[in-house]
Design an enzyme around this catalytic site. Sequence first.
Site, PDB file in Angstrom:
ATOM      1  N   ASP A  14       0.848  -1.179   0.000  1.00  0.00           N
ATOM      2  CA  ASP A  14       0.000   0.000   0.000  1.00  0.00           C
ATOM      3  C   ASP A  14       0.894   1.242   0.000  1.00  0.00           C
ATOM      4  O   ASP A  14       2.075   1.178   0.354  1.00  0.00           O
ATOM      5  CB  ASP A  14      -0.891  -0.030   1.246  1.00  0.00           C
ATOM      6  N   ASP A  16      -0.434   5.222   0.575  1.00  0.00           N
ATOM      7  CA  ASP A  16      -0.837   6.237   1.544  1.00  0.00           C
ATOM      8  C   ASP A  16      -0.895   5.653   2.952  1.00  0.00           C
ATOM      9  O   ASP A  16      -1.641   4.706   3.208  1.00  0.00           O
ATOM     10  CB  ASP A  16      -2.213   6.817   1.175  1.00  0.00           C
TER      11      ASP A  16
END
Length: 298
Positions: A14, A16
């Site tokens: 991932d 953010d």
Amino acid sequence: MKRLRERYQALLLDLDGTLYRGPEVIEGAPEALADSVAAQRLVYVTNNASRGPDVVARHLAELGFAAETDDVVTSAQAAARLLAERLDSGATVLIVGTDDLAKEVEAVGLRSIRRFNGAAPDAVVQGHSPETAWPDLAEAAYALSADALWVAANTDKTLPNERGLAPGNGAMVAALRAASGREPVVAGKPYAPLLEDALVRAGTRSALVVGDRLDTDIEGANRVGLESLLVLTGVSTLDELRDAPADLIPTYVSESLDALNHPPVEDEATDLADDLAERLRGNPGRAVRVRASGSEIR
């Protein structure tokens, strides 16, 4: 004993809250991933549909990560694939989002528009943009009332940045849900399309999902049968983990990404009633196993 990352042929990372917050890199994240093992694929998987993979790769490179365009998989790409599977070539799609989202839609042979008069578009696709305003949502509501297909890139309620938690695409989706009484088809995590696209890009299912959110990264990993690592650098906290339902429980939890480079603590499965914070403090820099290997998530 093997380092955590050495147990997998790929890491599905991932962005953010895991690698950066807004324009700012999370301290130590580039160094944690720079210690790569032979033949391990790093795939950057983002629910944020606002930027194209080339822009994301450049941003990652500027922050010190080794990333090429082909290493990035976005929810905009997954949303475009879903649209292409459901619509005829040349069908019209109303864009609620950025120009990069529109480019992904056009890349699969569909026509993007922002406004319409007369015949409604065949579909609406919705992704995060800080420029989305009431007229954009109203136009989409008109199309949805005319039975257009609705695809959302993701339903993240919040988006972590350098100042805190800002409204995410899910907040805008909620507005259209309230206005239309309808539910979108969702491309991004926790739903399968985005992670399945990432697995295709990785070329293996021997992959660890790494992220900061229980309700997207971890639930998504459980939905597609992958192990996961929750890092406590973004949205989700230990308090949320203690109260989480089974389908939001990660395989491992760690304070930072560097835990990938150390053997995990897994002498026994950790009961969520235990003090996870104490276990993490007692094993600095290491991931703690939360869910037993092979345990079933329902």
